[in-house]
Design a protein around this motif. Structure first.
Motif, PDB file in Angstrom:
ATOM      1  N   GLN A 107       0.945  -0.770  -0.092  1.00  0.00           N
ATOM      2  CA  GLN A 107       0.304   0.219  -0.096  1.00  0.00           C
ATOM      3  C   GLN A 107       1.157   1.367   0.245  1.00  0.00           C
ATOM      4  OE1 GLN A 107      -2.695  -0.041   3.527  1.00  0.00           O
ATOM      5  NE2 GLN A 107      -4.054  -2.219   2.170  1.00  0.00           N
ATOM      6  N   ALA A 108       1.468   1.238   0.723  1.00  0.00           N
ATOM      7  CA  ALA A 108       2.628   2.561   1.268  1.00  0.00           C
ATOM      8  C   ALA A 108       3.442   2.208  -0.116  1.00  0.00           C
ATOM      9  CB  ALA A 108       4.067   1.962   2.105  1.00  0.00           C
ATOM     10  N   THR A 109       3.747   1.414  -1.087  1.00  0.00           N
ATOM     11  CA  THR A 109       4.894   2.091  -2.738  1.00  0.00           C
ATOM     12  C   THR A 109       4.610   1.182  -3.621  1.00  0.00           C
ATOM     13  OG1 THR A 109       6.194  -0.666  -1.707  1.00  0.00           O
ATOM     14  CG2 THR A 109       6.688   1.611  -0.290  1.00  0.00           C
ATOM     15  N   GLY A 110       3.343   0.275  -3.393  1.00  0.00           N
ATOM     16  CA  GLY A 110       3.212  -0.337  -4.689  1.00  0.00           C
ATOM     17  C   GLY A 110       3.552  -1.232  -5.209  1.00  0.00           C
ATOM     18  N   GLU A 111       4.661  -1.521  -4.115  1.00  0.00           N
ATOM     19  CA  GLU A 111       5.780  -3.277  -5.291  1.00  0.00           C
ATOM     20  C   GLU A 111       5.290  -4.175  -3.562  1.00  0.00           C
ATOM     21  OE1 GLU A 111       7.220  -3.018  -7.591  1.00  0.00           O
ATOM     22  OE2 GLU A 111       8.543  -1.002  -7.442  1.00  0.00           O
ATOM     23  N   ASN A 112       5.522  -5.193  -3.865  1.00  0.00           N
ATOM     24  CA  ASN A 112       6.053  -6.518  -3.751  1.00  0.00           C
ATOM     25  C   ASN A 112       6.508  -6.234  -2.708  1.00  0.00           C
ATOM     26  OD1 ASN A 112       8.202  -7.595  -5.014  1.00  0.00           O
ATOM     27  ND2 ASN A 112       6.166  -9.166  -5.831  1.00  0.00           N
ATOM     28  N   VAL A 113       6.770  -7.176  -1.155  1.00  0.00           N
ATOM     29  CA  VAL A 113       8.538  -7.378  -0.571  1.00  0.00           C
ATOM     30  C   VAL A 113       9.272  -7.757  -0.668  1.00  0.00           C
ATOM     31  CG1 VAL A 113       9.189  -7.974   1.939  1.00  0.00           C
ATOM     32  CG2 VAL A 113       6.834  -8.138   1.492  1.00  0.00           C
ATOM     33  N   SER A 114       9.348  -7.996  -1.534  1.00  0.00           N
ATOM     34  CA  SER A 114      10.885  -8.572  -2.422  1.00  0.00           C
ATOM     35  C   SER A 114      11.522  -7.520  -3.595  1.00  0.00           C
ATOM     36  CB  SER A 114      11.323 -10.093  -3.273  1.00  0.00           C
ATOM     37  OG  SER A 114       9.914  -9.879  -4.521  1.00  0.00           O
ATOM     38  N   ARG A 115      10.657  -7.052  -4.234  1.00  0.00           N
ATOM     39  CA  ARG A 115      11.153  -5.355  -5.195  1.00  0.00           C
ATOM     40  C   ARG A 115      10.910  -4.814  -4.207  1.00  0.00           C
ATOM     41  NH1 ARG A 115       8.878  -4.362 -10.399  1.00  0.00           N
ATOM     42  NH2 ARG A 115       8.426  -6.819 -10.776  1.00  0.00           N
ATOM     43  N   PHE A 116      10.489  -4.248  -3.312  1.00  0.00           N
ATOM     44  CA  PHE A 116      11.002  -2.772  -2.214  1.00  0.00           C
ATOM     45  C   PHE A 116      12.400  -3.726  -1.237  1.00  0.00           C
ATOM     46  CE2 PHE A 116      11.588  -1.950   2.759  1.00  0.00           C
ATOM     47  CZ  PHE A 116      11.072  -0.187   2.473  1.00  0.00           C
ATOM     48  N   ILE A 117      12.661  -4.517  -0.875  1.00  0.00           N
ATOM     49  CA  ILE A 117      14.272  -4.847  -0.916  1.00  0.00           C
ATOM     50  C   ILE A 117      15.345  -4.981  -1.258  1.00  0.00           C
ATOM     51  CG2 ILE A 117      15.307  -7.067   0.367  1.00  0.00           C
ATOM     52  CD1 ILE A 117      13.245  -5.460   3.131  1.00  0.00           C
TER      53      ILE A 117
END
Length: 345
Positions: free
Chosen positions: A275-285
């Motif tokens: 919700q905050a970034t529009g990315e899933n966890v792996s893409r965020f990290i």
């Protein structure tokens, strides 16, 4: 000259891969079991369909029903949680139901087998969709690859079910020679695909340590407030944790480990990031890892050391994520950085 039917060739290939994985690899036991089940099924098909052992004709449906059940438990083990539970044994009902069908309701063998294969395949696809491809116990450095592999396995299960439907249709219309061709093409290729996909290190679950508890009771009191914990609160704690401890540099980091460090359930963390970034966890990290790698390359480090120090342990994953985030490969980035430094100097 000895000519082996395609299912037997598939069995030999799968058997070799199983022995190689068991003796020299680090393939998790459940995934190795999927591989072995595929090999055994190919043997059974060959013995009945091509070598005329009709006394075994009732066994292939039973052995086939083991494959989707094992694939599901392996998916849950590697993708959702890291510890097997007693209820996983309930999936032994799949071959039991198939055995009962073979003995008491042989006319329904094909329908039940198709339902088992398609049911487990659809369940895998639904879970992947609900979790936005965030798998709890696969390494985040692998990006979207684990989810993609599980989708291919699910599609292979469906393809295997389709082969049974096609055989039934062929027999109903009197095409007696069609089952052998269908089994050779559809079923054998589907089993080979499932077997090869199960060997991928990207879907291997990261083992849970002896002192790590994945049960819901392990989460801190902060996680037990309400289900409507503000996204901003989770993201603030996450940013603080990542800045302070640089967890993204750990190549074995998983969503499960990240959630335990934050003290929130998995779904809270993945939903907040999405919700905050529009990315899933792996893409965020992985975006943080690539930023770190870019800094190292600009400082003069070579590509391999920058890769390893940024939390990646395979070049393919590193190159893929680097290209996705920066638009160029690491070598070009390093060259551009060196040129910029020379121009500035």
């Amino acid at each position: 000259m000895i000519v082996l039917p395609l299912p037997m060739v598939a069995a030999l290939v799968l058997g070799f891969l199983f022995l190689r994985a068991a003796l020299f690899g680090n393939t998790p036991r459940l995934l190795a079991a999927v591989l072995l089940a595929c090999a055994c099924q190919s043997v059974m098909v060959s013995l009945v369909q091509y070598y005329g052992l009709t006394e075994l004709r009732l066994l292939p449906p039973v052995t086939a029903s083991v494959i989707p059940a094992l694939a599901w438990v392996a998916f849950v083990d590697s993708g959702i949680r890291g510890q097997r539970r007693a209820r996983d044994w309930a999936h032994i009902l799949s071959p039991i139901v198939m055995t009962a069908t073979v003995i008491m309701l042989p006319a329904l063998i094909d329908a039940v087998l198709v339902a088992i294969f398609v049911g487990y395949a659809v369940a895998i696809l639904i879970v992947l969709r609900r979790q936005d491809d965030d798998l709890a116990n696969t390494r985040l450095a692998s990006g979207h690859i684990p989810a993609l592999i599980w989708r291919f396995i699910a599609l292979a299960l469906i393809a295997s079910a389709i082969s049974d439907v096609l055989i039934s249709i062929a027999l109903a219309y009197g095409y007696r020679g069609a089952p052998g061709l269908i089994l050779s093409m559809f079923s054998s290729l589907a089993l080979l695909m499932i077997g090869f996909m199960s060997l991928s290190p990207d879907i291997a679950a990261e083992p849970v340590g002896e002192n790590e508890d994945t049960s819901p009771q392990h989460y801190s009191a902060a996680a037990k407030i309400q289900d409507d914990v503000p996204v901003a609160q989770i993201m603030e704690q996450l940013e603080s944790l990542l800045t302070r401890e640089k967890l993204y540099l750990d190549p074995d980091l998983t969503l499960s480990r990240l959630a335990r460090r934050l003290g929130y359930p998995l779904k809270h963390v993945s939903t907040a990031i999405n919700q905050a970034t529009g990315e899933n966890v792996s893409r965020f990290i992985n975006q943080r890892r690539i930023v770190h790698a870019c800094q190292l390359l600009e400082a003069g480090q070579n590509v391999t050391s920058a890769m390893l120090e940024s939390g990646f342990n395979t070049k393919s994953n590193f190159n893929r994520e680097f290209l996705r985030i920066t638009g160029i490969n690491p070598g070009k980035w390093k060259s551009h950085a060196a040129t910029a430094m020379e121009t500035a100097g």
